[in-house]
Design an enzyme around this catalytic site. Structure first.
Site, PDB file in Angstrom:
ATOM      1  N   TRP A 109       0.978  -0.879   0.088  1.00  0.00           N
ATOM      2  CA  TRP A 109      -0.092   0.247  -0.667  1.00  0.00           C
ATOM      3  C   TRP A 109       0.691   1.286  -0.565  1.00  0.00           C
ATOM      4  CZ3 TRP A 109      -4.142  -1.261   4.233  1.00  0.00           C
ATOM      5  CH2 TRP A 109      -5.114  -1.908   3.714  1.00  0.00           C
ATOM      6  N   GLY A 143       5.077   1.575 -11.483  1.00  0.00           N
ATOM      7  CA  GLY A 143       4.310   2.992 -11.135  1.00  0.00           C
ATOM      8  C   GLY A 143       4.033   3.283 -12.533  1.00  0.00           C
ATOM      9  N   SER A 178       3.725  -3.199 -12.255  1.00  0.00           N
ATOM     10  CA  SER A 178       2.679  -2.476 -12.601  1.00  0.00           C
ATOM     11  C   SER A 178       0.962  -3.877 -13.496  1.00  0.00           C
ATOM     12  CB  SER A 178       3.058  -1.451 -14.007  1.00  0.00           C
ATOM     13  OG  SER A 178       3.542  -0.374 -13.901  1.00  0.00           O
ATOM     14  N   GLY A 216       1.503  -3.129  -6.171  1.00  0.00           N
ATOM     15  CA  GLY A 216       1.446  -1.730  -5.731  1.00  0.00           C
ATOM     16  C   GLY A 216      -0.324  -1.254  -5.432  1.00  0.00           C
ATOM     17  N   GLY A 217      -0.123  -0.577  -7.285  1.00  0.00           N
ATOM     18  CA  GLY A 217      -1.246   0.919  -7.438  1.00  0.00           C
ATOM     19  C   GLY A 217      -2.152  -0.531  -6.742  1.00  0.00           C
TER      20      GLY A 217
END
Ligand code: PEP
Length: 258
Positions: free
Chosen positions: A10, A174, A214, A235-236
């Site tokens: 996060w 990212g 990604s 991540g995202g």
């Protein structure tokens, strides 16, 4: 056979209330799934809330995004493995490229942290990966080899088995630009070869290597169906419980297909 491991990094996001809501939604989507190891890696401030919200969901683990290598003492602003264990944390992400780039973490620092984590029975997720410039120069293997030898120096076979490696090409983090499954598989196979050099083939075969950079619902399955890709560090796309759940499900479907 290696159990797939999918982790939600996060980063510096999620208030406590948002974290609790996320866990509630995730549990509705995947339940206490055992086919895949799921790890939620909140900011320090939301760890206790995530642990509390997971309640009896034993298969979903909690991780931290960083730690200091010392056990305790005068290190203002730092967090130790012992403090994380006290919160029921099981994993810790170490050597993430954001920490290497923005906070000048070297392989030697990462190695100190990895050894301290293992001593405290925390499982390290050790991130390695090349920049775009290094890839274009043809130095991917050299960089991975240096990072792995440096970050994992002095680990026993047992230590390595407790450790997860995350291959995260910096240019894919990212950016929306993921490595192709073939590029990722090539790097993962090289990482496994390097782990053989560091220990032996049996140990290297047991270590889980996640891909990160990604990862999203659309590419998760193709990446994780590669023979040496044992999960994802997300991540995202991990900030949305439905997207993250679908990535976990992609890993679980792959387990069934094999
Ligand atoms: C990460 O931070 O480890 C990561 C892989 O981020 P993203 O999925 O957003 O590229």
């Amino acid at each position: 056979m290696r159990k797939k491991i999918v982790a939600a990094n996060w980063k510096m996001n999620m208030l406590q209330a948002e974290a609790a809501e996320f866990v509630k939604d995730l549990l509705l989507e995947i339940g206490d799934m055992s086919a895949v190891e799921v790890v939620i890696v909140p900011p320090f401030t939301a760890i206790a809330k995530v642990v509390e919200s997971l309640d009896k969901a034993q298969n979903i683990k909690v991780g931290a995004q960083n730690m200091h290598w010392e056990h305790s003492g005068a290190f203002t602003g730092e967090i130790s493995a012992a403090l994380l264990r006290d919160l029921f944390v099981r994993y810790v992400v170490l050597g993430h490229s954001e920490r290497r780039q923005m906070f000048h973490e070297t392989d030697e620092i990462v190695n100190r942290k990895v050894r301290a984590a293992l001593e405290a029975t925390l499982r390290p997720i050790v991130c390695v990966g090349e920049t775009l410039e290094q890839r274009e120069r043809g130095s991917v293997e050299k960089i991975l080899s240096l990072q792995l030898h440096g970050s994992l120096a002095g680990l026993s076979g047992k230590d390595l088995h407790e450790t997860v490696i995350a291959y995260e090409p910096v240019w894919a983090i990212g950016t929306g630009r993921n490595a192709t499954p073939e590029q990722a598989q090539e790097a993962h196979a090289f990482i496994r070869e390097t782990l053989t050099e560091l220990s032996d083939a049996t140990t290297a075969d047991r270590v889980r290597i996640q891909y990160g950079g990604s990862v999203k619902v659309e590419n998760a399955r193709a990446l994780m169906s590669q023979p040496d890709i044992d999960g994802a560090l997300v991540g995202g796309a991990s900030l949305d419980p439905r997207s993250f759940a679908q990535i976990v499900q992609a890993a679980a479907n792959d387990e069934v297909v094999e």
